[in-house]
Design an enzyme around this catalytic site. Structure first.
Site, PDB file in Angstrom:
ATOM      1  N   GLU A  76     -77.542 -13.113  -7.873  1.00 36.20           N
ATOM      2  CA  GLU A  76     -76.236 -12.437  -7.824  1.00 36.20           C
ATOM      3  C   GLU A  76     -75.863 -11.768  -9.144  1.00 36.20           C
ATOM      4  O   GLU A  76     -74.795 -11.198  -9.261  1.00 36.20           O
ATOM      5  CB  GLU A  76     -75.148 -13.433  -7.419  1.00 36.20           C
ATOM      6  N   ASP A 115     -89.391  21.596 -14.247  1.00 36.05           N
ATOM      7  CA  ASP A 115     -89.003  20.681 -13.175  1.00 36.05           C
ATOM      8  C   ASP A 115     -87.711  21.087 -12.502  1.00 36.05           C
ATOM      9  O   ASP A 115     -86.906  21.790 -13.086  1.00 36.05           O
ATOM     10  CB  ASP A 115     -88.653  19.304 -13.773  1.00 36.05           C
ATOM     11  N   PRO A 136     -76.293  -2.650 -10.505  1.00 34.80           N
ATOM     12  CA  PRO A 136     -75.593  -1.599  -9.758  1.00 34.80           C
ATOM     13  C   PRO A 136     -74.253  -1.223 -10.395  1.00 34.80           C
ATOM     14  O   PRO A 136     -73.667  -0.203 -10.066  1.00 34.80           O
ATOM     15  CB  PRO A 136     -75.388  -2.210  -8.371  1.00 34.80           C
ATOM     16  N   ARG A 196     -92.764  10.789 -18.123  1.00 34.82           N
ATOM     17  CA  ARG A 196     -93.250  12.152 -17.901  1.00 34.82           C
ATOM     18  C   ARG A 196     -92.549  13.181 -18.788  1.00 34.82           C
ATOM     19  O   ARG A 196     -92.971  14.313 -18.891  1.00 34.82           O
ATOM     20  CB  ARG A 196     -93.178  12.530 -16.417  1.00 34.82           C
TER      21      ARG A 196
END
Ligand code: ADE
Length: 267
Positions: free
Chosen positions: A120, A173, A93, A158
């Protein structure tokens, strides 16, 4: 130089999570057609001792467990031998935010080695010596990097030439021209009382293109205005935006003629 097949190698303590992912849809087809190579390697195979432990308590105390450096280093070095040109990405993150631009950047790579953290986090020395980039898929904390790796592999695959059916499917897209995709319809012509817009049935391709551009712009303006602010607009797009300005001004003007109550928005 980029080889002809993107090589994805995922380092994880849960390699089985990837079996159903490799075996479905566009990803399966890309593997079958030799557009990508994909494998998940168990970090535990590089762990020592009877229990093959991959985590340990943090120095200095604190809650949670940290991924030990030795198994990770072994797994990363072995993967790098298999794919020497691959970029080594830690999923965390704390990383750089993944988006369509990063997906495009990754689609031109030779390969990616994903390091999926659990617990963690991973021992910091792994990040210093054996990682080229740190990526996050959003500001929330997952229980591990596996789902993030799947998201990235999906979005990147893709974009690889020849993976999607239609010649220009990926170019049309959402985001590829930095606007959202236009509203789309298929049969039936009327569904639960709502008709397909008439212009799409007209067969007039120029009009259809214009209507789709307008639909893309409306959706981008309403749902993701920041995309419009960060891009230079084409003459056609400016024309459409100016038309809306006139339409909106007319509505406000007509309302104001009806008196101040009409503008208060209370009715
Ligand atoms: N691992 C845990 N949370 C993550 C996130 N948001 N993105 C990438 N990897 C993660």
């Amino acid at each position: 130089m980029k080889g002809n097949r993107m090589n994805f190698i995922v380092l994880t303590i849960f390699p089985e999570m990837f079996n159903p992912f490799w075996e479905h849809g566009i990803i399966k087809r890309a593997i079958d057609r030799n557009k990508i190579l994909a494998s998940a390697v168990n970090i535990r195979d590089f762990a020592q001792g009877r229990h093959r432990t991959t985590d340990d308590r943090p120095y200095g105390g604190g809650c949670g467990m940290i991924m030990k450096p030795e198994p990770l280093a072994g797994a990363i070095r072995t993967a790098t031998k298999k794919a020497p040109l691959a970029k080594r990405i830690l999923l965390t993150p704390q990383g750089r935010r993944f988006d369509q631009g990063v997906a495009r950047e990754f689609a031109s790579l030779d390969g990616i080695i994903f390091v999926c953290g659990r617990y963690e986090g991973v021992d910091e020395r792994i990040c210093h010596n054996l990682i080229d980039d740190e990526i996050s898929i959003g500001d929330y904390v997952l229980t591990g990097g596996e789902l993030a790796a799947m998201v990235i592999i999906d979005a990147v695959t893709r974009l690889i030439p020849g993976v999607l059916g239609g010649k220009d499917s990926a170019e049309k897209d959402s985001f590829s021209g930095s606007v959202l995709k236009y509203a789309q319809y298929t049969r039936p012509r009327t569904f639960e009382g709502v008709d397909v817009p008439e212009v799409l049935l007209s067969g007039n391709h120029k009009k259809i293109e214009e209507a789709r551009l307008e639909s893309s712009l409306i959706r981008t303006f309403l749902k993701k205005q920041d995309l419009l602010e960060n891009r230079s607009l084409s003459a056609e797009e400016i024309k459409i935006l100016k038309k809306w300005c006139r339409d909106i001004e007319k509505i406000i003007h007509d309302q104001s003629i009806r008196g101040p109550d009409a503008l208060s928005g209370d009715q």
